[in-house]
Design an enzyme around this catalytic site. Sequence first.
Site, PDB file in Angstrom:
ATOM      1  N   GLN A  77      33.335  60.210  84.914  1.00  0.00           N
ATOM      2  CA  GLN A  77      33.931  59.882  86.216  1.00  0.00           C
ATOM      3  C   GLN A  77      33.453  60.882  87.267  1.00  0.00           C
ATOM      4  OE1 GLN A  77      38.423  58.875  85.617  1.00  0.00           O
ATOM      5  NE2 GLN A  77      37.775  60.100  83.866  1.00  0.00           N
ATOM      6  N   HIS A 120      31.622  56.478  88.559  1.00  0.00           N
ATOM      7  CA  HIS A 120      32.084  56.669  89.940  1.00  0.00           C
ATOM      8  C   HIS A 120      30.955  57.099  90.875  1.00  0.00           C
ATOM      9  CE1 HIS A 120      36.569  57.227  88.574  1.00  0.00           C
ATOM     10  NE2 HIS A 120      36.162  55.980  88.511  1.00  0.00           N
TER      11      HIS A 120
END
Length: 233
Positions: A91, A109
């Site tokens: 992430q 992300h």
Amino acid sequence: MTGIRNIVVLTGAGISAESGIDTFRSEGGLWEQHRVEDVATPEGFARDPDLVLRFYDMRREAIQTKLPNPAHQALARLDAAWKGELLIVTQNVDDLHERAGARRVLHMHGTHLNAWCTACDTRSPWTGPMIDRPPCPSCGARALRPDVVWFGEMPYEMDRIYGAIRQADLFVSIGTSGAVYPAAGFVRDARELRVRTLELNLERSQGSQWFHESRQGPASRLVPEWVNEVLGG
Ligand code: APR
């Protein structure tokens, strides 16, 4: 660790904490100075692009001064040695997994080190600032934004991630609070598929209860220990 062939690792801000990059939800974390809605949503960007571009310029500059820590290095060692499938889903928008030498990394992300042109949809490697509206290297439009996934936007490569979880024998979550979906739901998806699950985190997280096993401590200690177990060293 017998019978393990395919592994999915999920990492969050906690794995980079000991490299000096702030986590999001701790005291003194970067959301302390800025509201999430202001710097991490498409609406915030539309409202005040200068604030958002300056914020990410600072973050982009800062991460380039940081170094991978023993947790990143241990995962890179696992990546180099592991003969089965491995996917490190991060992430994080820093590049510390890659700088440690890991190759099988997926940035769900996005990354600080890409610029995304909203005019021609091209992503280009980017290390400098965006505040002065530099032209897109591909089409020349002055329409670049950070290639990071904001709240309300779809994380990248979800099909590939779910595909890897379906094939996995082991799902390991490292340094993530379990507060942000869809990543926070991966452990339950894995369990439904009867995949073994392990959490390595500084403290118990919101998701700890879902894991078969949860170990608490700093990533710089827990991750090398776990990699040694897996590699039988
Ligand atoms: N070792 C292991 N874990 C740590 C360490 C450490 N040295 N330091 C902190 N942690 C743990 C914290 O206890 C916390 O549970 O890492 C976790 C970090 O949680 P968050 O700050 O919420 O970060 P993360 O889970 O990665 O956030 C997910 O939220 O804002 C969005 O897009 C952003 O990718 C981010 C997502």
